[in-house]
Design a protein around this motif. Structure first.
Motif, PDB file in Angstrom:
ATOM      1  N   THR A 143       9.798  42.487  39.896  1.00 37.34           N
ATOM      2  CA  THR A 143      11.204  42.468  39.492  1.00 37.34           C
ATOM      3  C   THR A 143      11.927  41.177  39.892  1.00 37.34           C
ATOM      4  O   THR A 143      12.799  40.713  39.142  1.00 37.34           O
ATOM      5  N   PRO A 144      11.629  40.552  41.048  1.00 39.36           N
ATOM      6  CA  PRO A 144      12.334  39.311  41.392  1.00 39.36           C
ATOM      7  C   PRO A 144      12.244  38.227  40.317  1.00 39.36           C
ATOM      8  O   PRO A 144      13.173  37.425  40.173  1.00 39.36           O
ATOM      9  N   ARG A 147      14.853  39.026  37.894  1.00 39.39           N
ATOM     10  CA  ARG A 147      16.134  38.756  38.559  1.00 39.39           C
ATOM     11  C   ARG A 147      16.505  37.281  38.437  1.00 39.39           C
ATOM     12  O   ARG A 147      17.624  36.927  38.058  1.00 39.39           O
ATOM     13  N   ARG A 178      16.154  41.954  49.686  1.00 38.91           N
ATOM     14  CA  ARG A 178      16.722  43.073  48.917  1.00 38.91           C
ATOM     15  C   ARG A 178      17.463  42.589  47.675  1.00 38.91           C
ATOM     16  O   ARG A 178      17.420  43.231  46.623  1.00 38.91           O
ATOM     17  N   CYS A 180      16.744  40.185  45.785  1.00 37.71           N
ATOM     18  CA  CYS A 180      15.789  39.843  44.727  1.00 37.71           C
ATOM     19  C   CYS A 180      15.390  41.065  43.906  1.00 37.71           C
ATOM     20  O   CYS A 180      14.899  40.926  42.778  1.00 37.71           O
ATOM     21  N   TYR A 181      15.584  42.252  44.479  1.00 37.00           N
ATOM     22  CA  TYR A 181      15.202  43.484  43.782  1.00 37.00           C
ATOM     23  C   TYR A 181      16.407  44.229  43.211  1.00 37.00           C
ATOM     24  O   TYR A 181      16.303  45.411  42.881  1.00 37.00           O
ATOM     25  N   LEU A 184      16.225  47.101  40.269  1.00 36.69           N
ATOM     26  CA  LEU A 184      14.891  47.695  40.319  1.00 36.69           C
ATOM     27  C   LEU A 184      14.836  49.065  39.643  1.00 36.69           C
ATOM     28  O   LEU A 184      13.856  49.383  38.965  1.00 36.69           O
ATOM     29  N   GLN A 248      21.717  42.626  37.308  1.00 37.78           N
ATOM     30  CA  GLN A 248      21.080  41.435  37.862  1.00 37.78           C
ATOM     31  C   GLN A 248      21.917  40.171  37.684  1.00 37.78           C
ATOM     32  O   GLN A 248      21.618  39.147  38.304  1.00 37.78           O
TER      33      GLN A 248
END
Length: 305
Positions: A143-144, A147, A178, A180-181, A184, A248
């Motif tokens: 996911t990052p 993002r 956190r 970066c996610y 999610l 995001q």
């Protein structure tokens, strides 16, 4: 219901030594039966990203701002060619890795689970569905990359984030892992179910297409099969992608629950389904092209290697 086939019956299960001339046979032997699903998935995704990235960028602007495609294109024109492929690296890294995981882990999980299913008598359809869901969940670890892609494609952050590495450094330094996610949850809600439907329907759809007797014919069928599935799933899960993009695009601050983000977008767009799905038409055509390319390239590479 019959056995759910997940690939062209003539694909990777052929003896590797007869697949092609020296180099291809050697590559296939070195990759092995398991490894080549990861490599072929990654190369298929690479081809797709290079072709469809500008379309994805227009679509992202529509999801984020709710503008028409023409206005999104004008935004990109004003920013110039220099920024057209800005943000390419994150989706390139993310997609080549996630598609490799998607196909590779699906095959690995299927092999592992089917071994136990044969002893327990569990239906193959259920076993393969669980394998697809597990592969989709594993993809969410990346996911990052989505993002960072979101931040680099949002023109409001053009002056703050320079490139992929700089964006990662800034997020980690100023906000922690956190951050970066962020987003999610919609990624998880999208990946698992969409993988189950993709792998579950890919074989049956191809079986209903006209019989192909040439390599070009097989590629055409694989393109149509992957494209139709990708387009349909893109529409089905489009609201989750809207929620993901909105979540995001925020940097710092409270982590807002998925349903609250959806309601915020819903209110901002006047409670209109049409406006909520703005960009879905372009997403349909992009997914048709994108997943057609991925599926056809993947199956072709399985035969080549």
């Amino acid at each position: 219901m019959g056995v759910v086939t997940t690939m062209d019956p003539d694909s990777a299960r052929q003896p590797q030594g007869k697949l092609g001339k020296g180099g291809h046979a050697l590559i296939g032997a070195n990759l092995g039966t398991r490894g080549k699903h990861y490599v072929c998935g990654s190369l298929a995704a690479f081809t797709n990203i290079i072709v469809t990235f500008p379309i994805q960028k227009v679509l992202f602007r529509q999801q984020l701002h709710g503008v028409r495609a023409t206005e999104a294109v004008r935004q990109l024109q004003r920013e110039g060619l220099r920024h057209l492929y800005r943000g390419l690296l994150p989706p390139l890294l993310q997609k080549t890795t996630t598609v490799a995981i998607m196909f590779g882990l699906y095959e690995d999980f299927s092999r592992l689970l089917l071994r136990h299913a044969h002893r327990s008598g569990a239906p193959e359809l259920v076993t393969r569905s669980v394998a697809a869901a597990l592969a989709g969940t594993a993809e969410a670890a990346l996911t990052p990359f989505e993002r960072v892609q979101t931040l680099l494609q949002d023109h409001r952050h053009n002056g703050r984030f320079n490139n992929t590495a700089h964006t990662f450094r800034t997020l980690l330094r100023d906000y922690g892992v956190r951050e970066c996610y962020r987003g999610l949850v919609p990624v998880l809600l999208r990946n698992g179910p969409s993988n189950v439907l993709f792998f579950g329907l890919r074989g049956p759809i191809k079986q209903r297409l006209p019989d192909a007797r040439t390599r070009v014919g097989h590629m055409a069928n694989d393109f149509v099969c992957g494209g139709l599935l990708g387009a349909a799933l893109g529409i089905m899960f489009y609201p989750l992608n809207v929620v993901k993009s909105r979540a995001q695009a925020q940097v710092g601050g409270e982590f807002v629950p998925c349903h609250q983000v959806l309601m915020t977008v819903w209110r901002e767009r006047g409670g209109s389904i049409v406006l909520l799905f703005r960009g879905a038409t372009l997403n349909y055509h992009r997914s048709l092209l994108s997943w057609g390319i991925i599926n056809a390239t993947y199956e072709l590479l399985l035969k080549v290697f």
